[in-house]
Write a protein that holds these residues in place. Structure first.
Motif, PDB file in Angstrom:
ATOM      1  N   ALA A 187       2.399   1.668  -3.468  1.00 17.99           N
ATOM      2  CA  ALA A 187       1.390   2.101  -4.449  1.00 17.99           C
ATOM      3  C   ALA A 187       1.158   3.607  -4.292  1.00 17.99           C
ATOM      4  O   ALA A 187       1.039   4.343  -5.280  1.00 17.99           O
ATOM      5  CB  ALA A 187       0.092   1.325  -4.249  1.00 17.99           C
ATOM      6  N   ASP A 188       1.161   4.048  -3.054  1.00 13.55           N
ATOM      7  CA  ASP A 188       0.960   5.455  -2.770  1.00 13.55           C
ATOM      8  C   ASP A 188       2.150   6.304  -3.251  1.00 13.55           C
ATOM      9  O   ASP A 188       1.985   7.314  -3.930  1.00 13.55           O
ATOM     10  CB  ASP A 188       0.771   5.563  -1.238  1.00 13.55           C
ATOM     11  CG  ASP A 188       0.430   6.956  -0.819  1.00 13.55           C
ATOM     12  OD1 ASP A 188      -0.531   7.489  -1.389  1.00 13.55           O
ATOM     13  OD2 ASP A 188       1.134   7.518   0.057  1.00 13.55           O
ATOM     14  N   ARG A 226       4.231   5.533  -5.562  1.00 20.62           N
ATOM     15  CA  ARG A 226       4.237   5.509  -7.029  1.00 20.62           C
ATOM     16  C   ARG A 226       3.278   6.557  -7.586  1.00 20.62           C
ATOM     17  O   ARG A 226       3.615   7.294  -8.510  1.00 20.62           O
ATOM     18  CB  ARG A 226       3.833   4.108  -7.506  1.00 20.62           C
ATOM     19  CG  ARG A 226       3.805   3.958  -9.001  1.00 20.62           C
ATOM     20  CD  ARG A 226       3.468   2.541  -9.397  1.00 20.62           C
ATOM     21  NE  ARG A 226       2.174   2.117  -8.890  1.00 20.62           N
ATOM     22  CZ  ARG A 226       1.700   0.872  -8.962  1.00 20.62           C
ATOM     23  NH1 ARG A 226       2.434  -0.071  -9.531  1.00 20.62           N
ATOM     24  NH2 ARG A 226       0.515   0.569  -8.489  1.00 20.62           N
ATOM     25  N   ALA A 227       2.096   6.637  -7.011  1.00 18.24           N
ATOM     26  CA  ALA A 227       1.111   7.604  -7.504  1.00 18.24           C
ATOM     27  C   ALA A 227       1.608   9.033  -7.264  1.00 18.24           C
ATOM     28  O   ALA A 227       1.525   9.894  -8.146  1.00 18.24           O
ATOM     29  CB  ALA A 227      -0.221   7.383  -6.799  1.00 18.24           C
ATOM     30  N   ARG A 228       2.170   9.259  -6.078  1.00 15.26           N
ATOM     31  CA  ARG A 228       2.617  10.623  -5.758  1.00 15.26           C
ATOM     32  C   ARG A 228       3.761  11.070  -6.646  1.00 15.26           C
ATOM     33  O   ARG A 228       3.893  12.241  -6.960  1.00 15.26           O
ATOM     34  CB  ARG A 228       2.997  10.723  -4.286  1.00 15.26           C
ATOM     35  CG  ARG A 228       1.748  10.842  -3.401  1.00 15.26           C
ATOM     36  CD  ARG A 228       2.071  11.297  -2.008  1.00 15.26           C
ATOM     37  NE  ARG A 228       2.533  10.187  -1.190  1.00 15.26           N
ATOM     38  CZ  ARG A 228       3.673  10.148  -0.548  1.00 15.26           C
ATOM     39  NH1 ARG A 228       4.501  11.160  -0.603  1.00 15.26           N
ATOM     40  NH2 ARG A 228       4.016   9.094   0.169  1.00 15.26           N
ATOM     41  N   ALA A 266       0.835  -1.203   0.000  1.00 12.28           N
ATOM     42  CA  ALA A 266       0.000   0.000   0.000  1.00 12.28           C
ATOM     43  C   ALA A 266       0.870   1.254   0.000  1.00 12.28           C
ATOM     44  O   ALA A 266       0.602   2.223  -0.721  1.00 12.28           O
ATOM     45  CB  ALA A 266      -0.931  -0.020   1.207  1.00 12.28           C
ATOM     46  N   CYS A 267       1.949   1.205   0.763  1.00 16.43           N
ATOM     47  CA  CYS A 267       2.846   2.355   0.848  1.00 16.43           C
ATOM     48  C   CYS A 267       3.532   2.598  -0.514  1.00 16.43           C
ATOM     49  O   CYS A 267       3.636   3.729  -0.983  1.00 16.43           O
ATOM     50  CB  CYS A 267       3.850   2.064   1.965  1.00 16.43           C
ATOM     51  SG  CYS A 267       5.219   3.162   2.039  1.00 16.43           S
ATOM     52  N   GLY A 322      -2.598  -3.738  -3.914  1.00 15.93           N
ATOM     53  CA  GLY A 322      -1.926  -3.208  -5.103  1.00 15.93           C
ATOM     54  C   GLY A 322      -1.027  -4.169  -5.849  1.00 15.93           C
ATOM     55  O   GLY A 322      -0.419  -3.792  -6.851  1.00 15.93           O
TER      56      GLY A 322
END
Ligand code: DX5
Ligand code: ZN
Length: 239
Positions: A178-179, A181-183, A175-176, A208
């Motif tokens: 995925a976050d 990567r998006a940021r 989860a961390c 993710g």
């Protein structure tokens, strides 16, 4: 093979986009006395790619196999292969695994003195460059190399053996990542490896995971096709 026409792994990425998370069977527990038959069996069961665990008895306690067996699998397989290196000084063998036709080479961040340089070396040799992280290592260790890797393999067991119990610390890491990567607008793929079965796959997919390694859950089943199908459908339908 990897050529100007595209990278062999692109078809797995394409399948990921259309069908959702992909299960990569790990050969570790298969019948090595009938290796080519096992590879054929996994391919006809629908495996989109195969995962090969190279262990040297030093970086991890178990000694499995190296170039000779990877070569045999490469020659038997039509689908892409991921070579997961659990070895000391992986830099020494990258060129050889690339030459043998590894489509992904995965190296552990814990074993690298200069992760960026090693990942860049893998990419320049042709394979996709993935970085693995063990359960006890913090995601921050990956920070310096997230922009030069094609994928992160989050270990959900201590590397070294097949058939271990899933460690949920992997869910937070996925989860961390995925976050992050998006940021950052990054595009690395998220993988997970260890203890994946029908009772754990939905959670990793929901967190993710896109490339999901499954060893015992496939190899110890009596029907590879049904096992892969069931796992992929649980992942696809994860909340
Ligand atoms: C563990 C290996 C895994 C292992 C997975 O060190 O990296 O790839 O083969 O096996 P299962 O799915 O049985 O945990
Ligand atoms: Zn592995």
């Amino acid at each position: 093979m990897n050529s100007a026409a595209g990278h062999a792994f692109d078809r797995v990425t394409a399948r990921l986009e259309t069908h959702g998370p992909v299960v990569l069977p790990a050969l570790l527990l298969c019948d090595f006395g009938h290796l080519a038959r096992e590879v054929e069996h996994l391919e006809s069961a629908g495996a989109a790619a195969l995962h090969l665990d190279v262990m040297d008895g030093r970086f991890v306690p178990q000694l499995t196999y190296g170039q000779v067996v990877v070569d045999a699998v490469r020659r038997a397989a039509r689908v892409p292969i991921e070579v997961h290196l659990m070895v000391e000084e992986p830099e020494r063998s990258l060129a050889e695994y690339a030459r043998l036709g590894a489509d992904i080479i995965t190296v552990h961040v814990e074993g690298l003195s200069d992760p960026r340089a090693t990942l860049e070396a893998i990419s320049s040799l042709g394979p996709r460059a993935h970085v693995a992280i063990s359960p006890g290592t913090s995601v921050e260790r990956l920070e310096p190399c997230l922009d030069v890797c094609d994928g992160v393999l989050v270990m959900s067991v201590e590397p070294g053996y097949g058939g271990q119990r899933f460690n949920p610390v992997a869910l937070e890491k996925l989860a961390c990542l995925a976050d992050l990567r998006a940021r950052r607008g990054a595009s690395f793929l998220l993988g997970v490896d260890g203890g994946i079965a029908t009772d754990t796959i939905a959670a990793v997919a929901a967190a993710g995971a896109q490339l999901i390694v499954a060893g015992s859950a496939v190899i110890r089943s009596d029907d590879y096709a049904r096992a892969i199908d069931e796992l992929e459908s649980l992942a696809r339908n994860a909340p």
